[in-house]
Write a protein that holds these residues in place. Sequence first.
Motif, PDB file in Angstrom:
ATOM      1  N   UNK A 162      78.452 -88.236  -3.990  1.00  0.00           N
ATOM      2  CA  UNK A 162      79.572 -88.415  -3.077  1.00  0.00           C
ATOM      3  C   UNK A 162      79.610 -89.797  -2.428  1.00  0.00           C
ATOM      4  N   UNK A 163      78.450 -90.434  -2.279  1.00  0.00           N
ATOM      5  CA  UNK A 163      78.375 -91.746  -1.622  1.00  0.00           C
ATOM      6  C   UNK A 163      77.510 -92.676  -2.467  1.00  0.00           C
ATOM      7  N   UNK A 164      78.003 -93.891  -2.714  1.00  0.00           N
ATOM      8  CA  UNK A 164      77.242 -94.866  -3.511  1.00  0.00           C
ATOM      9  C   UNK A 164      76.055 -95.391  -2.709  1.00  0.00           C
ATOM     10  N   UNK A 165      74.897 -95.491  -3.382  1.00  0.00           N
ATOM     11  CA  UNK A 165      73.678 -96.022  -2.768  1.00  0.00           C
ATOM     12  C   UNK A 165      73.321 -97.320  -3.486  1.00  0.00           C
ATOM     13  N   UNK A 166      73.433 -98.456  -2.770  1.00  0.00           N
ATOM     14  CA  UNK A 166      73.194 -99.757  -3.377  1.00  0.00           C
ATOM     15  C   UNK A 166      71.722-100.165  -3.334  1.00  0.00           C
ATOM     16  N   UNK A 167      70.864 -99.311  -2.765  1.00  0.00           N
ATOM     17  CA  UNK A 167      69.427 -99.592  -2.776  1.00  0.00           C
ATOM     18  C   UNK A 167      68.700 -98.768  -3.825  1.00  0.00           C
ATOM     19  N   UNK A 168      69.378 -97.900  -4.525  1.00  0.00           N
ATOM     20  CA  UNK A 168      68.744 -96.995  -5.484  1.00  0.00           C
ATOM     21  C   UNK A 168      68.037 -97.782  -6.581  1.00  0.00           C
ATOM     22  N   UNK A 169      66.771 -97.469  -6.825  1.00  0.00           N
ATOM     23  CA  UNK A 169      65.970 -98.231  -7.787  1.00  0.00           C
ATOM     24  C   UNK A 169      66.524 -98.110  -9.204  1.00  0.00           C
ATOM     25  N   UNK A 183      69.437 -97.915 -10.124  1.00  0.00           N
ATOM     26  CA  UNK A 183      70.673 -98.690 -10.260  1.00  0.00           C
ATOM     27  C   UNK A 183      70.421-100.190 -10.155  1.00  0.00           C
ATOM     28  N   UNK A 184      69.205-100.589  -9.810  1.00  0.00           N
ATOM     29  CA  UNK A 184      68.886-102.015  -9.728  1.00  0.00           C
ATOM     30  C   UNK A 184      68.248-102.452  -8.438  1.00  0.00           C
ATOM     31  N   UNK A 185      68.094-101.562  -7.469  1.00  0.00           N
ATOM     32  CA  UNK A 185      67.452-101.914  -6.211  1.00  0.00           C
ATOM     33  C   UNK A 185      65.952-102.122  -6.404  1.00  0.00           C
ATOM     34  N   UNK A 186      65.344-102.968  -5.582  1.00  0.00           N
ATOM     35  CA  UNK A 186      63.912-103.254  -5.674  1.00  0.00           C
ATOM     36  C   UNK A 186      63.310-103.432  -4.275  1.00  0.00           C
ATOM     37  N   UNK A 187      62.054-103.003  -4.112  1.00  0.00           N
ATOM     38  CA  UNK A 187      61.306-103.293  -2.888  1.00  0.00           C
ATOM     39  C   UNK A 187      60.597-104.611  -3.088  1.00  0.00           C
ATOM     40  N   UNK A 188      60.914-105.600  -2.252  1.00  0.00           N
ATOM     41  CA  UNK A 188      60.316-106.924  -2.382  1.00  0.00           C
ATOM     42  C   UNK A 188      59.035-107.081  -1.581  1.00  0.00           C
ATOM     43  N   UNK A 189      59.003-106.458  -0.398  1.00  0.00           N
ATOM     44  CA  UNK A 189      57.848-106.686   0.471  1.00  0.00           C
ATOM     45  C   UNK A 189      57.746-105.571   1.501  1.00  0.00           C
ATOM     46  N   UNK A 190      56.504-105.329   1.957  1.00  0.00           N
ATOM     47  CA  UNK A 190      56.297-104.428   3.093  1.00  0.00           C
ATOM     48  C   UNK A 190      55.594-105.151   4.241  1.00  0.00           C
ATOM     49  N   UNK A 191      55.565-106.480   4.172  1.00  0.00           N
ATOM     50  CA  UNK A 191      54.989-107.263   5.255  1.00  0.00           C
ATOM     51  C   UNK A 191      53.543-106.911   5.527  1.00  0.00           C
ATOM     52  N   UNK A 192      53.222-106.687   6.804  1.00  0.00           N
ATOM     53  CA  UNK A 192      51.854-106.354   7.208  1.00  0.00           C
ATOM     54  C   UNK A 192      51.643-104.846   7.301  1.00  0.00           C
ATOM     55  N   UNK A 193      52.591-104.063   6.823  1.00  0.00           N
ATOM     56  CA  UNK A 193      52.464-102.606   6.919  1.00  0.00           C
ATOM     57  C   UNK A 193      51.328-102.117   6.035  1.00  0.00           C
ATOM     58  N   UNK A 194      50.443-101.299   6.593  1.00  0.00           N
ATOM     59  CA  UNK A 194      49.298-100.752   5.858  1.00  0.00           C
ATOM     60  C   UNK A 194      49.645 -99.365   5.346  1.00  0.00           C
ATOM     61  N   UNK A 246      54.157 -96.064  -3.723  1.00  0.00           N
ATOM     62  CA  UNK A 246      54.100 -96.868  -2.527  1.00  0.00           C
ATOM     63  C   UNK A 246      55.461 -96.845  -1.858  1.00  0.00           C
ATOM     64  N   UNK A 247      55.918 -98.021  -1.364  1.00  0.00           N
ATOM     65  CA  UNK A 247      57.198 -98.085  -0.664  1.00  0.00           C
ATOM     66  C   UNK A 247      58.383 -97.810  -1.573  1.00  0.00           C
ATOM     67  N   UNK A 248      58.184 -97.902  -2.892  1.00  0.00           N
ATOM     68  CA  UNK A 248      59.281 -97.643  -3.829  1.00  0.00           C
ATOM     69  C   UNK A 248      59.758 -96.200  -3.776  1.00  0.00           C
ATOM     70  N   UNK A 249      58.937 -95.320  -3.181  1.00  0.00           N
ATOM     71  CA  UNK A 249      59.335 -93.908  -3.103  1.00  0.00           C
ATOM     72  C   UNK A 249      60.616 -93.730  -2.297  1.00  0.00           C
ATOM     73  N   UNK A 250      60.876 -94.632  -1.333  1.00  0.00           N
ATOM     74  CA  UNK A 250      62.033 -94.405  -0.469  1.00  0.00           C
ATOM     75  C   UNK A 250      63.349 -94.864  -1.084  1.00  0.00           C
ATOM     76  N   UNK A 251      63.315 -95.458  -2.284  1.00  0.00           N
ATOM     77  CA  UNK A 251      64.577 -95.799  -2.954  1.00  0.00           C
ATOM     78  C   UNK A 251      64.687 -95.043  -4.281  1.00  0.00           C
ATOM     79  N   UNK A 252      63.944 -93.938  -4.378  1.00  0.00           N
ATOM     80  CA  UNK A 252      63.999 -93.069  -5.556  1.00  0.00           C
ATOM     81  C   UNK A 252      64.566 -91.708  -5.164  1.00  0.00           C
ATOM     82  N   UNK A 253      65.133 -90.971  -6.134  1.00  0.00           N
ATOM     83  CA  UNK A 253      65.802 -89.710  -5.810  1.00  0.00           C
ATOM     84  C   UNK A 253      64.885 -88.599  -5.322  1.00  0.00           C
TER      85      UNK A 253
END
Length: 312
Positions: A116-123, A125-136, A162-169
């Motif tokens: 119903x709604x387009x997600x432009x961060x979806x992995x 579809x082409x979205x990527x996690x570039x960095x998580x900074x200092x997050x442990x 890792x952080x990629x889980x939050x842009x996966x279905x």
Amino acid sequence: MEYEYENGGCLRSVFRSFVCVTLSLLLALHVYAYFWGPAREPLDGDFSDIRYVVTQLTRGLTEVNHKHERLKGEMERLSSALPAVAAAAERAKDALQPSARRTGQQALDVHDYDRQVADYALESAGGRVLSTGDTAEHVIYESPVGWALHVFTALVCRECLGARAMIRPGTLPGECWAFKGSHGEATIRLLGTVQITGFSVEHIPAHISPTREISSAPRLIQIEGLEFRSDPYPHDFGSFEYDKEGKPIQYFEVQHPSTKGYNIVRVRVLTNWGHPVYTCVYRVRVHGDLVTGQAPRATTASDDADLRIENE
């Protein structure tokens, strides 16, 4: 409705007045014929006619009363049904509203949200996690062997989340990005340049959590738009509170819109709902409109180093 009741009462009054006037005229006529008329015999026939007319008028009045009672009953039935009709109309109106322009928390069907709604961060579809900074990242088994295995799998297995889980279905219990404490951030490259209008945050409901509570859910979240990865002056889209008592997927419209399109966003988790050890982010979606003429940049082999999460 009241107007029609008044019309019914007025009609009955007019009809009764007509009957009274008619009977009065007929009675006066026959009194005149009785005292001043030529003969008595026609009088009996006239009284029979009067009785017939009175009988017909009485039946007509009774029928009018019955119709009035039936009409009153129908109107009461319709009045009692009006609240249900109004509620159904309101639900239909809410269902027909454009989904991507709703404010506050989303009311869309959570089971079919991605259709119903387009997600432009979806992995995918082409979205990527570039960095998580200092997050442990939070690791359950923190023994030396467990830590070594985690580091090894992070290096050789790009599918080990890792952080990629939050842009996966997938959003089953445990399919989340878990990091230590209540503060964390992730920088996400979108599939293209997007004029961002809103965000969605998803977490599992408490009834399917193994512990029957979701204090590890993020609470206060800040979203920023970046022109490039190390942009020192990001655009602040606002801070939003995820309600752990609300729906699993909650939509937030940006508080500070921008006419400029962004292809990188930073998600900052500022607090969680009280878990003292870690925070879980199950899914973050980015919504808006793809900037016209800006095609998504294809990922090449030279991008691989840039796409790795920095703290792995």
